[in-house]
Scaffold this active site. Structure first.
Site, short mmCIF file in Angstrom:
data_model
loop_
_atom_site.label_atom_id
_atom_site.label_comp_id
_atom_site.label_asym_id
_atom_site.label_seq_id
_atom_site.Cartn_x
_atom_site.Cartn_y
_atom_site.Cartn_z
N TYR A 19 49.68 -34.97 -2.24
CA TYR A 19 48.15 -35.20 -2.49
C TYR A 19 47.25 -34.16 -2.39
O TYR A 19 46.48 -33.88 -1.86
CB TYR A 19 47.74 -36.44 -1.36
CG TYR A 19 48.45 -37.54 -1.34
CD1 TYR A 19 47.66 -38.62 -2.00
CD2 TYR A 19 49.41 -37.82 -0.67
CE1 TYR A 19 48.48 -39.99 -1.95
CE2 TYR A 19 49.76 -38.99 -0.52
CZ TYR A 19 49.70 -40.27 -1.12
OH TYR A 19 50.05 -41.41 -1.18
N GLU B 34 38.59 -38.16 11.21
CA GLU B 34 39.68 -38.01 10.57
C GLU B 34 40.88 -37.78 11.59
O GLU B 34 40.65 -37.30 12.63
CB GLU B 34 39.40 -36.52 10.03
CG GLU B 34 40.33 -35.92 9.14
CD GLU B 34 40.17 -36.65 7.61
OE1 GLU B 34 40.71 -36.16 6.76
OE2 GLU B 34 38.93 -37.07 7.36
N CYS C 144 17.97 -37.29 3.40
CA CYS C 144 19.10 -37.34 4.22
C CYS C 144 19.49 -36.22 4.87
O CYS C 144 20.22 -35.45 4.57
CB CYS C 144 20.39 -38.11 3.39
SG CYS C 144 21.85 -38.50 4.31
N CYS D 4 16.70 -39.08 12.01
CA CYS D 4 16.24 -39.44 10.64
C CYS D 4 15.46 -40.69 10.64
O CYS D 4 15.90 -41.69 11.55
CB CYS D 4 17.63 -40.02 10.11
SG CYS D 4 17.39 -40.72 8.39
N ASP E 153 47.77 -36.04 2.84
CA ASP E 153 46.38 -36.18 3.02
C ASP E 153 46.14 -37.15 2.12
O ASP E 153 45.28 -36.91 1.09
CB ASP E 153 45.42 -34.93 2.98
CG ASP E 153 44.06 -35.25 3.24
OD1 ASP E 153 43.79 -36.42 4.01
OD2 ASP E 153 43.20 -34.39 3.11
N GLN F 3 37.13 -31.94 0.94
CA GLN F 3 36.56 -32.30 2.09
C GLN F 3 35.01 -31.80 2.44
O GLN F 3 34.53 -30.97 1.85
CB GLN F 3 37.17 -31.73 3.48
CG GLN F 3 38.65 -32.07 3.44
CD GLN F 3 38.94 -33.37 4.05
OE1 GLN F 3 37.72 -34.17 4.44
NE2 GLN F 3 39.96 -33.76 4.40
N CYS G 152 41.82 -40.08 6.53
CA CYS G 152 40.52 -40.33 6.68
C CYS G 152 40.21 -41.70 7.32
O CYS G 152 39.07 -42.13 7.36
CB CYS G 152 39.49 -39.95 5.57
SG CYS G 152 40.08 -41.04 4.19
#
Length: 545
Positions: A402, A536, A278, A180, A470, A366, A497
């Site tokens: 969650y 994660e 990106c 990049c 989660d 996700q 996360c």
């Protein structure tokens, strides 16, 4: 001064002496010096962090909780300070009290040559001053690099810098891997100059350090950290991006106004870096990025202020049958058409293996589809409770806390007699119900939970119940964890996360009276976000007896 230091680090004032490893009297003497030295631009957070802005199960704190300043927040600054403390202690002579030393403070914007000795959990290289009393934080560097860095901001124990030049590259640096053109300026990626294997090894260490520094557990209770599961894709994997641009505080953009920079945060600054593409985004998201940039340029006068743009991939799957020479249908294949959705309320479709998920584009899901099938298969295996003597193997239950749009309920719910998904978002619950019906899951129900009584409607026998949670980056509050212990499930799988708040929460659970019967079976991670410092994490716990 108490307020200014606390605000600069975004953590409570009462927590700072503990983080820096000094007593309050020593810290008090730093106030005047710090007020003169702590200048420079505001250091932003990571604009590409997963689950940014999630506010599920948010509630007002009780007076007792508001008074507590010692519970870890798992913030970027707190994590960095743990690494700074460790490096200072290991660089000085045994028994030397670095908190009492007069660390030399470099002049702001001066340049210094440094040898990078450590990669922090926040993704930045760390170097120690020649006298061993100060740590320099240098982005985009690798242990073994000899670099020139410019001092941007000073703190009592460390200095934030910009990378000016790599004079002698580390043997582990390979700049040919960089794909990049914005790398080294954009705050999104930190590791493009590192091999995939090196990144996995580093993230393995990050999880281990998190359990050591944030769990407050005797490390004999913590199993060795398992390998970090690699992502099938190292670039072109992100199914969601949120570039943004700044605007006037009032009055909106006028006709003919210059087009602002559109992109992500400039590393170490509170400015937007203009980015046209990106490459960690999927092809559909990258196409949407270019399209949305053009839209903003052509319609700038319609914006009242700056904005965040949503780029979310959606997949339309069509099926067809393969016919043999004899005219018989032998197999079914499919074709996927990928598009980018920018309306946060529009429905998008995601496929995880054969499971189909639909949800509003602005909701959480996700963001690396390439790893999701292996990820959910692994989680399903961990949720299985070994059968007790005489137990009917079908007598097992799953609670998905969650639950969002039902990822774990649907992908991991096979073999359970009953499934209950709980979330505080009624919109997420509605998506989960529709997704369960779409995928032929009829043994699941989904309810909107109350933060004060999340498991009030659970009637599963706890000895046959598994729970998967989660939470967002901030982790779980003690009210939720207390209710979880009261429920007392046989098996618990924690997905996170932010491995630092995961370590904090797991440690809190195991230290409570009701948690002493729980054993931590496994700790490990998944590389959901290659090229970044994010990892994660997972923890698997079982209740004894």
């Amino acid at each position: 001064m108490k307020r200014s230091i606390g605000a600069a680090l975004r953590i409570p004032y009462g927590h700072l002496p503990k983080l820096w490893g000094i007593n309050h009297s020593t810290y008090n003497s730093l106030w005047t010096t710090a007020s003169r030295k702590m200048s420079g631009t505001k250091r932003p957070g990571d604009g590409l962090g997963p689950k940014a802005g999630e506010k599920r199960w948010k509630r007002k704190k009780t007076a007792q909780e508001a008074e507590s300043s010692l519970r870890s927040t798992g913030s970027h600054e707190e994590i960095l300070l743990e690494d700074v403390r460790f490096l200072l202690k290991t660089s000085l002579e045994p028994g030397f009290d670095y908190s009492q030393s007069q660390a030399s403070t470099p002049q702001q914007f001066s340049q210094v040559q440094l040898s990078i000795s450590m990669l922090s959990s926040t993704g930045d290289g760390l170097a120690v001053s020649q006298d061993g009393t100060r740590v320099y934080v240098v982005p985009f560097t690798v242990p073994g690099d000899v670099v020139v860095a410019k001092v941007v901001k000073n703190f009592p124990s460390h200095s934030m810098t910009d990378l000016v030049e790599v004079k002698e590259p580390s043997k582990d640096r390979d700049d040919d891997l960089v794909f990049c053109k914005y790398f080294g300026r954009c705050s999104g990626c930190q590791f493009q100059m590192l091999s995939g294997d090196y990144q996995l090894q580093h993230k393995h260490k990050v999880i281990a350090k998190a359990m050591q520094n944030f769990s407050n557990l005797d490390q004999t209770l913590v199993p060795p950290v398992g390998e970090v599961m690699p992502s099938p894709l190292l670039q072109g994997y992100r199914t969601k991006l949120t570039p943004h641009f700044d605007g006037p505080r009032r009055g909106g953009f006028k006709e003919g106004a210059p087009v602002p920079d559109i992109g992500f945060q400039l590393k170490g600054r509170s400015f937007v870096l203009d980015i046209e593409d990106c490459p960690i985004g999927t092809d559909a998201v990258r196409d949407g990025f270019r399209s949305q940039r053009d839209y903003v340029k052509q319609n700038l006068h319609t914006f009242k202020r700056g904005a965040t743009l949503l780029l979310r991939e959606s997949t339309e799957r069509t099926f067809s049958s393969v016919v043999s020479d004899g005219g018989e249908k032998t197999a079914q294949c499919h074709t996927d058409i990928k598009t980018c959705v920018s309306d946060s309320k529009a429905l998008v479709t995601e496929w995880v293996g054969a499971a189909k998920f639909s949800s509003p584009a602005g909701s959480f899901f996700q963001n690396n589809n390439s790893i999701l099938e292996k990820f959910t298969t692994f989680v399903q295996e961990q949720l299985v409770i070994p059968n007790l003597p005489g137990q009917d193997p079908s007598e097992s239950y799953l609670i998905d806390a969650y639950c969002g749009s039902g990822l774990f309920s649907i992908c991991c719910g096979h073999g359970f007699k009953g499934i209950l998904g709980v979330d505080i978002s009624s919109q997420s619950i509605e998506s989960a119900r529709q997704n369960a019906t779409e995928n032929g899951i009829y043994n699941a129900r989904f309810i909107t939970g109350n933060a004060e009584a999340i498991f009030a409607d659970v009637d599963f026998p706890p000895e046959y119940t598994s729970v998967v949670i989660d939470p967002p980056r901030k982790g779980c509050d003690e009210l939720f964890l207390s209710q979880l212990l009261q429920l007392g499930p046989k098996r618990l799988v924690y997905i996170s996360c932010n491995v630092h708040t995961m370590a904090r929460d797991i440690g809190w659970l195991v230290r409570q009276d009701l948690g002493k019967n729980y054993t931590i079976d496994k700790i490990g991670g998944f590389d959901f976000f290659p090229q970044t410092h994010h990892v994660e994490g997972y923890a698997v716990l079982s209740k004894n007896g």
